[in-house]
Scaffold this motif. Structure first.
Motif, mmCIF file in Angstrom:
data_model
loop_
_atom_site.group_PDB
_atom_site.id
_atom_site.type_symbol
_atom_site.label_atom_id
_atom_site.label_comp_id
_atom_site.label_asym_id
_atom_site.label_seq_id
_atom_site.Cartn_x
_atom_site.Cartn_y
_atom_site.Cartn_z
ATOM 1 N N MET A 142 39.290 38.764 48.556
ATOM 2 C CA MET A 142 40.471 38.954 49.394
ATOM 3 C C MET A 142 41.388 39.999 48.774
ATOM 4 S SD MET A 142 42.715 35.562 48.455
ATOM 5 C CE MET A 142 41.324 34.472 48.342
ATOM 6 N N SER A 143 42.341 40.417 49.549
ATOM 7 C CA SER A 143 43.370 41.310 49.055
ATOM 8 C C SER A 143 44.388 40.491 48.255
ATOM 9 C CB SER A 143 44.073 41.985 50.238
ATOM 10 O OG SER A 143 45.230 42.648 49.817
ATOM 11 N N ILE A 194 40.654 40.853 44.943
ATOM 12 C CA ILE A 194 40.393 39.859 43.898
ATOM 13 C C ILE A 194 39.224 38.979 44.319
ATOM 14 C CG2 ILE A 194 42.793 39.842 43.093
ATOM 15 C CD1 ILE A 194 43.209 37.201 44.550
ATOM 16 N N LEU A 195 38.522 38.446 43.329
ATOM 17 C CA LEU A 195 37.415 37.521 43.555
ATOM 18 C C LEU A 195 37.896 36.139 43.147
ATOM 19 C CD1 LEU A 195 34.350 37.147 44.226
ATOM 20 C CD2 LEU A 195 33.945 37.412 41.770
ATOM 21 N N VAL A 196 37.868 35.196 44.085
ATOM 22 C CA VAL A 196 38.395 33.845 43.866
ATOM 23 C C VAL A 196 37.298 32.819 44.074
ATOM 24 C CG1 VAL A 196 40.061 32.127 44.684
ATOM 25 C CG2 VAL A 196 40.708 34.532 44.596
ATOM 26 N N LYS A 197 37.224 31.848 43.161
ATOM 27 C CA LYS A 197 36.324 30.713 43.339
ATOM 28 C C LYS A 197 37.180 29.556 43.854
ATOM 29 C CE LYS A 197 32.799 27.900 41.342
ATOM 30 N NZ LYS A 197 31.902 27.648 40.241
ATOM 31 N N PRO A 198 36.962 29.149 45.115
ATOM 32 C CA PRO A 198 37.777 28.071 45.682
ATOM 33 C C PRO A 198 37.651 26.766 44.891
ATOM 34 C CG PRO A 198 36.524 29.183 47.393
ATOM 35 C CD PRO A 198 35.995 29.669 46.077
ATOM 36 N N VAL A 225 39.576 40.777 39.055
ATOM 37 C CA VAL A 225 40.551 41.532 39.846
ATOM 38 C C VAL A 225 40.213 43.018 39.800
ATOM 39 C CG1 VAL A 225 42.408 39.875 39.432
ATOM 40 C CG2 VAL A 225 42.183 41.833 37.931
ATOM 41 N N GLY A 226 40.605 43.721 40.857
ATOM 42 C CA GLY A 226 40.463 45.170 40.878
ATOM 43 C C GLY A 226 41.541 45.807 40.011
ATOM 44 N N ILE A 239 30.169 40.597 40.208
ATOM 45 C CA ILE A 239 30.899 41.191 41.316
ATOM 46 C C ILE A 239 32.204 41.728 40.743
ATOM 47 C CG2 ILE A 239 32.069 40.779 43.504
ATOM 48 C CD1 ILE A 239 30.069 38.504 43.995
ATOM 49 N N ILE A 240 32.437 43.009 40.933
ATOM 50 C CA ILE A 240 33.652 43.641 40.433
ATOM 51 C C ILE A 240 34.468 44.101 41.644
ATOM 52 C CG2 ILE A 240 34.595 45.522 39.051
ATOM 53 C CD1 ILE A 240 31.887 45.467 37.503
#
Length: 91
Positions: free
Chosen positions: A81-82, A11-15, A44-45, A4-5
């Motif tokens: 999320m942003s 941003i892509l976050v793993k809780p 991150v974007g 996933i990009i």
């Protein structure tokens, strides 16, 4: 395995799930929706012309609860999320 990009300022976050236990070993569920959550930034974007990315992959961040979109990918849970929703970076 696909990746996933995130695009733009996302941003892509793993809780990171924090369990609280009593001295006797009883797990106390975390149901306080006002507490910020913690997670590891996976990707991150590239940002936008108006917003430079301040977080990097590998950073541990605090973010608002609730925020973003929860997704499951390859058996793991993530939140997209942003960058604006990040409250701080833990160093």
């Amino acid at each position: 395995m696909s990746k996933i990009i995130p695009l733009a300022n996302h941003i892509l976050v793993k809780p990171i799930v924090a369990e609280e236990k009593t001295l006797g070993g009883i797990i106390i569920p975390d149901s306080d929706k006002s507490k910020p959550l913690k997670g590891e930034v996976i990707a991150v974007g590239e940002g936008t012309k108006d917003e430079v990315m301040l977080v990097s992959a590998g950073d541990i961040v605090l973010y608002k609860n609730p925020t973003g979109i929860s997704i499951e990918h390859d058996g793991d849970n993530f939140v997209i999320m942003s960058q604006f929703d990040v409250l701080g970076i833990i160093k």
